[in-house]
Design a protein around this motif. Structure first.
Motif, mmCIF file in Angstrom:
data_model
loop_
_atom_site.group_PDB
_atom_site.id
_atom_site.type_symbol
_atom_site.label_atom_id
_atom_site.label_comp_id
_atom_site.label_asym_id
_atom_site.label_seq_id
_atom_site.Cartn_x
_atom_site.Cartn_y
_atom_site.Cartn_z
ATOM 1 N N LYS A 151 0.829 -1.201 0.000
ATOM 2 C CA LYS A 151 0.000 0.000 0.000
ATOM 3 C C LYS A 151 0.865 1.254 0.000
ATOM 4 O O LYS A 151 0.517 2.242 -0.629
ATOM 5 N N LYS A 152 1.989 1.184 0.684
ATOM 6 C CA LYS A 152 2.875 2.346 0.738
ATOM 7 C C LYS A 152 3.427 2.655 -0.644
ATOM 8 O O LYS A 152 3.538 3.816 -1.025
ATOM 9 N N GLN A 153 3.743 1.623 -1.395
ATOM 10 C CA GLN A 153 4.292 1.827 -2.736
ATOM 11 C C GLN A 153 3.228 2.437 -3.669
ATOM 12 O O GLN A 153 3.542 3.286 -4.489
ATOM 13 N N ILE A 154 1.975 1.990 -3.526
ATOM 14 C CA ILE A 154 0.903 2.511 -4.384
ATOM 15 C C ILE A 154 0.655 3.984 -4.064
ATOM 16 O O ILE A 154 0.503 4.815 -4.961
ATOM 17 N N ILE A 155 0.628 4.312 -2.789
ATOM 18 C CA ILE A 155 0.391 5.700 -2.376
ATOM 19 C C ILE A 155 1.550 6.571 -2.823
ATOM 20 O O ILE A 155 1.342 7.690 -3.330
ATOM 21 N N LEU A 156 2.779 6.088 -2.689
ATOM 22 C CA LEU A 156 3.970 6.834 -3.100
ATOM 23 C C LEU A 156 3.954 7.052 -4.610
ATOM 24 O O LEU A 156 4.251 8.152 -5.099
ATOM 25 N N CYS A 157 3.558 6.049 -5.365
ATOM 26 C CA CYS A 157 3.518 6.132 -6.832
ATOM 27 C C CYS A 157 2.434 7.109 -7.278
ATOM 28 O O CYS A 157 2.635 7.918 -8.188
ATOM 29 N N ALA A 158 1.256 7.091 -6.629
ATOM 30 C CA ALA A 158 0.166 8.001 -6.976
ATOM 31 C C ALA A 158 0.558 9.436 -6.669
ATOM 32 O O ALA A 158 0.265 10.353 -7.444
ATOM 33 N N GLY A 159 1.206 9.674 -5.543
ATOM 34 C CA GLY A 159 1.647 11.015 -5.174
ATOM 35 C C GLY A 159 2.676 11.538 -6.156
ATOM 36 O O GLY A 159 2.660 12.710 -6.535
ATOM 37 N N LEU A 160 3.616 10.661 -6.589
ATOM 38 C CA LEU A 160 4.656 11.057 -7.538
ATOM 39 C C LEU A 160 4.030 11.401 -8.893
ATOM 40 O O LEU A 160 4.410 12.396 -9.528
#
Length: 163
Positions: A2-11
């Motif tokens: 989930k952290k990777q998905i949130i980080l990718c969406a923010g980027l």
């Protein structure tokens, strides 16, 4: 995960906001181009001013006006009425008040008689209302003139034609 998905969406969001930004220079260039085109059009077309035409003022003496008798356009109501109190109606009458109670009509009739009018009371046979007639005439023109005179004191004065 989930952290990777949130980080990718923010980027992705950050890149979208920063990459679509238009610079002030693009607006400035478009403004300057439009300004140049406007100046060129003004130079190509010589200024043509149309002369202003003013009509002379005509003066007329005050006694040169015409008074038109407009009695044919006066509104007249036609009603079947019966005489309740008074000397009798002629063809055209000036009504200054309408009441549902006869006592109220009699009060206005007395006021008119005190003011010097030969006031009368008639009753509309269809509606049952009591009409107070201030003056009555044979011709429409005389009745219209009287109505115009009475409208200063009785704002709702109108003409009645007895059928």
């Amino acid at each position: 995960m989930k952290k990777q998905i949130i980080l990718c969406a923010g980027l992705c969001a950050a890149m979208a906001f920063t990459s679509c930004k238009s610079g002030d220079s693009a607006y400035k260039q478009a403004y300057m181009k439009a300004k140049q085109q406007e100046e060129q059009q003004q130079q190509q077309q010589p200024a043509q001013e149309e002369p202003v035409v003013v009509a002379p003022v005509e003066t007329k003496p005050a006694n040169d006006t015409q008074v038109v008798d407009n009695t044919d356009n006066v509104n007249v109501r036609q009603e079947n009425v019966t005489l309740i109190s008074g000397n009798g109606l002629k063809a055209f009458s000036v009504v200054v008040g309408s009441f549902s109670l006869q006592a109220n009509a009699e009060g206005l009739q007395q006021q008119l008689r005190n003011a010097g009018y030969d006031a009368q009371i008639v009753r509309n046979t269809q509606g049952g209302t009591f009409r107070v007639v201030a003056t009555t005439f044979d011709t429409k023109g005389e009745a219209a003139a009287s109505r115009n005179e009475l409208q200063g004191k009785y704002q709702g004065a109108w003409l009645l034609y007895n059928k």
